[in-house]
Design a protein around this motif. Structure first.
Motif, mmCIF file in Angstrom:
data_model
loop_
_atom_site.group_PDB
_atom_site.id
_atom_site.type_symbol
_atom_site.label_atom_id
_atom_site.label_comp_id
_atom_site.label_asym_id
_atom_site.label_seq_id
_atom_site.Cartn_x
_atom_site.Cartn_y
_atom_site.Cartn_z
ATOM 1 N N THR A 36 16.174 -48.386 -2.904
ATOM 2 C CA THR A 36 16.735 -47.196 -3.552
ATOM 3 C C THR A 36 15.931 -45.953 -3.189
ATOM 4 O O THR A 36 16.486 -44.890 -2.900
ATOM 5 N N ALA A 37 14.596 -46.080 -3.207
ATOM 6 C CA ALA A 37 13.741 -44.952 -2.847
ATOM 7 C C ALA A 37 13.963 -44.538 -1.398
ATOM 8 O O ALA A 37 14.005 -43.346 -1.085
ATOM 9 N N VAL A 38 14.109 -45.512 -0.509
ATOM 10 C CA VAL A 38 14.383 -45.204 0.895
ATOM 11 C C VAL A 38 15.691 -44.455 1.025
ATOM 12 O O VAL A 38 15.786 -43.432 1.723
ATOM 13 N N SER A 39 16.718 -44.952 0.343
ATOM 14 C CA SER A 39 18.037 -44.330 0.406
ATOM 15 C C SER A 39 18.012 -42.880 -0.072
ATOM 16 O O SER A 39 18.596 -41.993 0.545
ATOM 17 N N GLN A 40 17.321 -42.638 -1.169
ATOM 18 C CA GLN A 40 17.230 -41.285 -1.714
ATOM 19 C C GLN A 40 16.370 -40.374 -0.852
ATOM 20 O O GLN A 40 16.663 -39.192 -0.671
ATOM 21 N N CYS A 41 15.309 -40.933 -0.308
ATOM 22 C CA CYS A 41 14.359 -40.158 0.489
ATOM 23 C C CYS A 41 14.978 -39.686 1.804
ATOM 24 O O CYS A 41 14.679 -38.583 2.271
ATOM 25 N N LEU A 42 15.814 -40.492 2.405
ATOM 26 C CA LEU A 42 16.415 -40.152 3.691
ATOM 27 C C LEU A 42 17.085 -38.789 3.654
ATOM 28 O O LEU A 42 16.896 -37.955 4.544
ATOM 29 N N ALA A 43 17.877 -38.559 2.609
ATOM 30 C CA ALA A 43 18.601 -37.293 2.502
ATOM 31 C C ALA A 43 17.719 -36.186 1.949
ATOM 32 O O ALA A 43 17.743 -35.054 2.442
ATOM 33 N N ALA A 44 16.919 -36.510 0.932
ATOM 34 C CA ALA A 44 16.110 -35.484 0.268
ATOM 35 C C ALA A 44 15.093 -34.851 1.207
ATOM 36 O O ALA A 44 14.836 -33.644 1.145
ATOM 37 N N GLU A 45 14.512 -35.644 2.105
ATOM 38 C CA GLU A 45 13.490 -35.135 3.015
ATOM 39 C C GLU A 45 14.057 -34.751 4.376
ATOM 40 O O GLU A 45 13.307 -34.291 5.237
ATOM 41 N N GLY A 46 15.356 -34.950 4.559
ATOM 42 C CA GLY A 46 15.949 -34.607 5.845
ATOM 43 C C GLY A 46 15.389 -35.431 6.988
ATOM 44 O O GLY A 46 15.178 -34.921 8.095
#
Length: 313
Positions: A227-237
């Motif tokens: 879940t953290a990976v999924s969210q991080c991908l978009a949030a950090e570009g």
């Protein structure tokens, strides 16, 4: 008739010349001092190359205050975070050897691994103070002492011990030099690292590869969390991701479960390694993230030797 090209061109810029890791970091500071080098997602940590270099200097001087010298072994036993990175860089800066302990070890397994890497138990030292207190030790060591230690650290010096297996038998140690853990990634990009740093895929294809080319390594969490990976991908570009087939499968599942709350993530490249994978997984990754430059890494991971291939066209 086969139309495969007989000549394949590599990256449009040269691979960095052979040098020690502290020399490499110093070169990148001179080129990209204010560029982000490391990001810990939701951890309020964003380090530029200048800041990471400075923090590794502090760690190195603190280690010297404990009489740590060239070829001494220093174990690291923690999850992916900025402290891991600066400890590793500080250790290798003075010519000591970083022993990368598997973060999933039980106490018994950790002790067994340490016995494999430590020649004399009586000379071992345990850091029982807090990390902040440890860093304060740097003030007791002059920079000239650090410069002498760095001068004696070359590209052929030992860099780290990678521990393989050990769950059912004795751990095996792969020894890497400063010149060994080096790989190619594209510049000016943010690479999300799913592999743990104690794994060759995390150290070589993640941290060192990014440092080699002025890119930024992004830690979505201290241990793998889909879940953290999924969210991080978009949030950090993030423009690239490194992980195993199982990790990619879990990330795709997490994105499907929370699709209504997730922003689209578009990757330029990705790297799968550690085990085999299916053609359907490959296509699902490309469909979800649009990563056309998806490659497969395989080979002698513990020796930092591997090959990058396109698998399915």
């Amino acid at each position: 008739m086969c139309s495969t090209n007989s000549i394949v061109h590599g990256l449009p810029y040269p691979i960095p010349p052979s040098c020690s890791i502290p020399q490499l970091l110093g070169q990148q500071v001179s080129l990209f001092s204010d560029r982000e080098a490391l990001v810990l997602f939701r951890g309020a940590t964003r380090l530029t190359y200048r800041e990471l270099d400075k923090r590794s200097h502090i760690v190195a001087r603190s280690l010297l205050s404990l009489q740590i010298a060239k070829n001494d072994k220093v174990g690291i036993f923690m999850g992916n975070c900025e402290t891991y990175a600066e400890m590793f860089l500080g250790i290798v800066r003075i010519g000591a050897v970083a022993v990368l302990l598997n973060g999933t070890y039980t106490a018994h397994e950790a002790i067994k691994a340490l016995r494999v890497t430590v020649e004399n138990d009586s000379s071992s030292k345990w850091l029982s103070e807090s990390y902040n207190c440890f860093l304060l030790r740097a003030d007791t060591v002059d920079y000239s002492q650090l410069m002498r230690a760095e001068k004696n650290t070359t590209k052929d010096s030992l860099c780290c011990f990678l521990l393989t297996s050990g769950t059912t038998g004795s751990p095996k140690v792969a020894m890497l030099s400063h010149n060994g853990p080096r790989d190619s990634v594209d510049r000016k990009r943010y690479y999300l690292l799913s592999f743990p740093l104690f794994h060759c895929g995390g150290l070589v294809l993640g941290l060192i590869a990014c440092l080699s080319h002025g890119s930024c390594v992004v830690f979505p969490s201290t241990i793998f969390n889909a879940t953290a990976v999924s969210q991080c991908l978009a949030a950090e570009g993030c423009t690239g991701i490194v992980g195993s087939p199982t990790m990619f499968s879990l990330v795709l599942k997490a994105r499907n479960l929370g699709a209504q709350n997730l922003c689209p993530a578009r990757l330029r490249t990705g790297l799968i390694g550690g085990s085999s994978y299916s053609k359907s997984l490959w296509h699902n990754i490309r469909e979800e993230f649009g990563a056309e430059n998806l490659v497969h890494a395989y080979g002698k991971w513990s020796l930092s030797h591997h090959r990058l291939d396109d698998a399915f066209d």
